[in-house]
Design a protein around this motif. Structure first.
Motif, PDB file in Angstrom:
ATOM      1  N   ASP A 163     -15.385 -16.877 -42.225  1.00 46.26           N
ATOM      2  CA  ASP A 163     -14.126 -16.677 -41.518  1.00 46.26           C
ATOM      3  C   ASP A 163     -13.694 -17.891 -40.709  1.00 46.26           C
ATOM      4  O   ASP A 163     -12.530 -18.013 -40.349  1.00 46.26           O
ATOM      5  CB  ASP A 163     -14.238 -15.449 -40.597  1.00 46.26           C
ATOM      6  N   ARG A 164     -14.624 -18.787 -40.396  1.00 49.14           N
ATOM      7  CA  ARG A 164     -14.216 -20.014 -39.712  1.00 49.14           C
ATOM      8  C   ARG A 164     -13.367 -20.883 -40.642  1.00 49.14           C
ATOM      9  O   ARG A 164     -12.341 -21.430 -40.250  1.00 49.14           O
ATOM     10  CB  ARG A 164     -15.449 -20.793 -39.240  1.00 49.14           C
ATOM     11  N   VAL A 165     -13.820 -20.985 -41.874  1.00 51.00           N
ATOM     12  CA  VAL A 165     -13.040 -21.739 -42.863  1.00 51.00           C
ATOM     13  C   VAL A 165     -11.710 -21.035 -43.120  1.00 51.00           C
ATOM     14  O   VAL A 165     -10.673 -21.677 -43.280  1.00 51.00           O
ATOM     15  CB  VAL A 165     -13.846 -21.903 -44.166  1.00 51.00           C
ATOM     16  N   LYS A 166     -11.736 -19.722 -43.128  1.00 47.98           N
ATOM     17  CA  LYS A 166     -10.503 -18.959 -43.340  1.00 47.98           C
ATOM     18  C   LYS A 166      -9.492 -19.266 -42.248  1.00 47.98           C
ATOM     19  O   LYS A 166      -8.302 -19.519 -42.525  1.00 47.98           O
ATOM     20  CB  LYS A 166     -10.821 -17.459 -43.353  1.00 47.98           C
ATOM     21  N   LEU A 167      -9.939 -19.285 -40.977  1.00 50.29           N
ATOM     22  CA  LEU A 167      -9.031 -19.583 -39.884  1.00 50.29           C
ATOM     23  C   LEU A 167      -8.501 -21.013 -39.985  1.00 50.29           C
ATOM     24  O   LEU A 167      -7.315 -21.258 -39.735  1.00 50.29           O
ATOM     25  CB  LEU A 167      -9.741 -19.388 -38.543  1.00 50.29           C
ATOM     26  N   ALA A 168      -9.365 -21.957 -40.371  1.00 52.35           N
ATOM     27  CA  ALA A 168      -8.918 -23.342 -40.541  1.00 52.35           C
ATOM     28  C   ALA A 168      -7.827 -23.427 -41.599  1.00 52.35           C
ATOM     29  O   ALA A 168      -6.837 -24.159 -41.447  1.00 52.35           O
ATOM     30  CB  ALA A 168     -10.100 -24.231 -40.903  1.00 52.35           C
ATOM     31  N   CYS A 169      -7.985 -22.667 -42.680  1.00 50.41           N
ATOM     32  CA  CYS A 169      -6.967 -22.653 -43.743  1.00 50.41           C
ATOM     33  C   CYS A 169      -5.675 -22.009 -43.255  1.00 50.41           C
ATOM     34  O   CYS A 169      -4.576 -22.439 -43.625  1.00 50.41           O
ATOM     35  CB  CYS A 169      -7.504 -21.912 -44.965  1.00 50.41           C
ATOM     36  N   GLN A 224      -6.703 -31.849 -42.543  1.00 52.44           N
ATOM     37  CA  GLN A 224      -8.038 -31.307 -42.318  1.00 52.44           C
ATOM     38  C   GLN A 224      -8.721 -31.982 -41.138  1.00 52.44           C
ATOM     39  O   GLN A 224      -9.317 -31.321 -40.280  1.00 52.44           O
ATOM     40  CB  GLN A 224      -8.900 -31.501 -43.579  1.00 52.44           C
ATOM     41  N   GLY A 225      -8.650 -33.325 -41.065  1.00 48.53           N
ATOM     42  CA  GLY A 225      -9.267 -34.052 -39.966  1.00 48.53           C
ATOM     43  C   GLY A 225      -8.666 -33.695 -38.622  1.00 48.53           C
ATOM     44  O   GLY A 225      -9.370 -33.673 -37.599  1.00 48.53           O
ATOM     45  N   GLU A 226      -7.363 -33.378 -38.590  1.00 53.29           N
ATOM     46  CA  GLU A 226      -6.693 -32.995 -37.341  1.00 53.29           C
ATOM     47  C   GLU A 226      -7.146 -31.621 -36.874  1.00 53.29           C
ATOM     48  O   GLU A 226      -7.279 -31.375 -35.668  1.00 53.29           O
ATOM     49  CB  GLU A 226      -5.179 -33.033 -37.540  1.00 53.29           C
ATOM     50  N   ILE A 227      -7.396 -30.723 -37.813  1.00 51.58           N
ATOM     51  CA  ILE A 227      -7.876 -29.381 -37.459  1.00 51.58           C
ATOM     52  C   ILE A 227      -9.314 -29.445 -36.968  1.00 51.58           C
ATOM     53  O   ILE A 227      -9.677 -28.805 -35.973  1.00 51.58           O
ATOM     54  CB  ILE A 227      -7.737 -28.435 -38.669  1.00 51.58           C
ATOM     55  N   PHE A 253      -2.583 -26.781 -48.674  1.00 49.36           N
ATOM     56  CA  PHE A 253      -1.798 -26.045 -47.673  1.00 49.36           C
ATOM     57  C   PHE A 253      -0.790 -26.955 -46.983  1.00 49.36           C
ATOM     58  O   PHE A 253       0.307 -26.514 -46.613  1.00 49.36           O
ATOM     59  CB  PHE A 253      -2.730 -25.414 -46.634  1.00 49.36           C
ATOM     60  N   ARG A 254      -1.127 -28.223 -46.800  1.00 44.86           N
ATOM     61  CA  ARG A 254      -0.181 -29.177 -46.193  1.00 44.86           C
ATOM     62  C   ARG A 254       1.017 -29.393 -47.126  1.00 44.86           C
ATOM     63  O   ARG A 254       2.164 -29.419 -46.691  1.00 44.86           O
ATOM     64  CB  ARG A 254      -0.896 -30.497 -45.896  1.00 44.86           C
ATOM     65  N   HIS A 255       0.734 -29.536 -48.403  1.00 44.85           N
ATOM     66  CA  HIS A 255       1.829 -29.684 -49.373  1.00 44.85           C
ATOM     67  C   HIS A 255       2.694 -28.412 -49.412  1.00 44.85           C
ATOM     68  O   HIS A 255       3.917 -28.480 -49.528  1.00 44.85           O
ATOM     69  CB  HIS A 255       1.260 -29.978 -50.761  1.00 44.85           C
ATOM     70  N   VAL A 301     -13.651 -35.164 -48.564  1.00 37.69           N
ATOM     71  CA  VAL A 301     -12.860 -34.841 -47.381  1.00 37.69           C
ATOM     72  C   VAL A 301     -11.392 -35.100 -47.676  1.00 37.69           C
ATOM     73  O   VAL A 301     -11.035 -36.164 -48.180  1.00 37.69           O
ATOM     74  CB  VAL A 301     -13.309 -35.700 -46.172  1.00 37.69           C
ATOM     75  N   GLY A 302     -10.525 -34.153 -47.364  1.00 35.13           N
ATOM     76  CA  GLY A 302      -9.095 -34.325 -47.594  1.00 35.13           C
ATOM     77  C   GLY A 302      -8.476 -35.289 -46.621  1.00 35.13           C
ATOM     78  O   GLY A 302      -8.984 -35.490 -45.524  1.00 35.13           O
ATOM     79  N   ALA A 303      -7.341 -35.906 -47.026  1.00 39.10           N
ATOM     80  CA  ALA A 303      -6.663 -36.878 -46.155  1.00 39.10           C
ATOM     81  C   ALA A 303      -5.858 -36.161 -45.107  1.00 39.10           C
ATOM     82  O   ALA A 303      -5.392 -35.076 -45.324  1.00 39.10           O
ATOM     83  CB  ALA A 303      -5.770 -37.775 -46.984  1.00 39.10           C
TER      84      ALA A 303
END
Length: 486
Positions: free
Chosen positions: A274-280, A290-293, A396-398, A484-486
């Motif tokens: 669920d931590r990854v879920k919240l990040a998404c 991703q780095g900003e989150i 998700f950013r796109h 790691v995503g940009a």
């Protein structure tokens, strides 16, 4: 015994004759003699500048035949490079060339004379370049390339930092690995000044690059052409090894994004983490990288907004956001409550600098990003998405940019929310828009677009953060690293 002569510079040169030659008549154009270890007669020919050639076998055992052979050399103005056991002459060297070699062997050359010799050889297309001893290019090519992509040894990287174009540690590491893997077989034992454009082009035929994508081949080329260009511009090599090298043309793959209906279904599903879920969810709602989150700390969560002040990279740690500018993003109360609830589980405390997505191993680092795509794709599989591998955390950013721009219709406003700075003209336009008005418009749009995602997620009084990730590690399951995503 000896004889003297003056060379073309007027200098007196003294040549000592071996004892066996002292009885020879010095007025002859040659010196004829025998050695203890050969039945043949040997000769030394006098050259036009007064020097003598090295010992040359005539291939004759009879002195009269030997003299006749040597006189033929004198008449023709050349001597054989060597003579076979049968007396056959192999190759030839002119008296003039032998005189030049004698001069080069016995005289000190000035800097200008050395440079003139090199230029003549280059003009005649005999050599492409020459590396002089103790010159800048007289260094091992592989050592130079590795040092070029090492931050504390590279003058280039220091120069880039001073100009505000610092390379990331991850990029530097990638370039170093490329040099070691792809270029070492081609350039090992070469000097920097010896490398030519032909050496660089060999990478196209190397077996190691045949199955690489055009984008990767381009990176392989740039790992060596950038250092060689810098070396050429800074006088370390005479060779231009970068101009004329055609870089592969890579067509970026079209980014695949989820529809809003698929996104709602995804976040209504049960996730293994669920931590990854919240990040998404945050990425979907805000378009944050991703780095900003990962870099979010408790102090970055305001009453109605997120302050995007940092980005996190496993290679650099906390750093400024991409493009070097901080920004902020309005969020609804439901999302803010979920974020703070996640932060409350931090075993290292809940101070202002505590990470929202904390690491169980260290208070100074956030959660590792390697598993994000893994848990995301598991959730996609659970809802029957046909090709989970085509979706990444960065998708998700796109998705946010696409849907928000479609809803608002003004790219200048969207760029304030996304932090994009790719077009200077849009930078100028964005500077004239009142930020709060833009944030309000973005908040209205995101609430309109993405609020259905939050409704079910925030319906429970307590948002439980479970962590199956630790269970998997304890059970010995090996988790594959993700880019790691940009």
């Amino acid at each position: 015994m000896y004889f003297t002569f003056r060379n073309h510079n007027g200098k007196v040169q003294i040549t000592f004759l071996p004892a066996r030659l002292r009885k020879s008549k010095l007025n002859k154009p040659y010196l004829l003699f025998k050695t203890k270890h050969s039945p043949f007669w040997y000769a030394q020919v006098r050259l036009p500048d007064g020097t003598i050639s090295r010992n040359k076998s005539t291939g004759k055992e009879n002195k009269t035949d030997a003299e006749r052979t040597v006189m033929e050399w004198v008449v023709k103005g050349c001597v054989p490079e060597r003579t076979s056991r049968t007396g056959r002459a192999i190759g030839k060297q002119s008296f003039t060339f032998i005189s030049i070699l004698n001069y080069l062997r016995t005289n000190d050359l000035s800097e200008q004379e050395i440079n003139d010799l090199i230029e003549v050889m280059k003009a005649r297309k005999i050599i492409q370049a020459a590396v002089r001893t103790n010159a800048k290019g007289d260094c091992d090519a592989m050592e130079y390339l590795i040092d070029f992509w090492t931050r504390d040894k590279s003058a280039y990287l220091r120069e880039m930092e001073l100009k505000g174009h610092s390379e990331t540690n991850r990029h530097i590491l990638n370039m170093r690995n490329i040099i070691k893997h792809y270029w070492k077989p081609l350039l090992e034992e070469k000097l920097l000044g010896e490398i030519t454009r032909d050496d660089v082009k060999k990478i196209f035929m190397a077996e190691s690059t045949q199955k690489l994508s055009p984008k990767t081949v381009k990176a392989v080329l740039q790992a060596v052409t950038i250092p060689l260009k810098w070396a050429h511009l800074n006088g370390m090599t005479e060779n231009n090894c970068y101009s004329g090298i055609i870089l592969p043309k890579s067509t970026p793959k079209k980014k695949v994004i989820l529809s809003l209906e698929q996104t709602i279904k995804l976040f209504n599903a049960e996730w293994d983490n669920d931590r990854v879920k919240l990040a998404c969810v945050i990425a979907c709602f805000t378009g944050m990288r991703q780095g900003e989150i990962l870099a979010l700390q408790i102090r970055d969560i305001g009453e109605d907004r997120i302050f995007i002040r940092h980005s996190y990279s496993p290679y650099e740690g906390l750093k400024s956001p991409k493009n070097g500018e901080e920004r902020e993003f309005r969020i609804p109360p439901e999302l803010r409550d979920m974020i703070l609830n996640q932060a409350s589980f931090n075993p290292w405390g809940t101070g202002p600098e505590s990470f929202i997505f904390f690491s169980p191993q260290s208070p100074d680092k956030p959660l590792s990003p390697k598993r994000f795509n893994r848990y995301l794709r598991r959730a996609l599989e659970s809802i029957g998405y046909p090709n989970p591998k085509e979706i990444t955390f960065h998708s998700f950013r796109h998705e946010w940019c696409t849907n928000t721009l479609s809803d608002i219709g003004d790219q200048r406003i969207c760029m304030i929310g996304s932090g994009h700075k790719t077009e200077s003209v849009f930078n100028n336009y964005a500077n004239h828009i009142q930020k709060e008005i833009a944030l309000n418009k973005i908040a209205e749009s995101t609430e309109h677009l993405f609020s259905p995602i939050l409704k079910k997620l925030s319906s429970d009084a307590v948002y439980v953060i479970k962590d199956n990730e630790a269970d998997e590690e304890e059970n010995g399951v090996k988790l594959l690293p993700e880019k790691v995503g940009a």
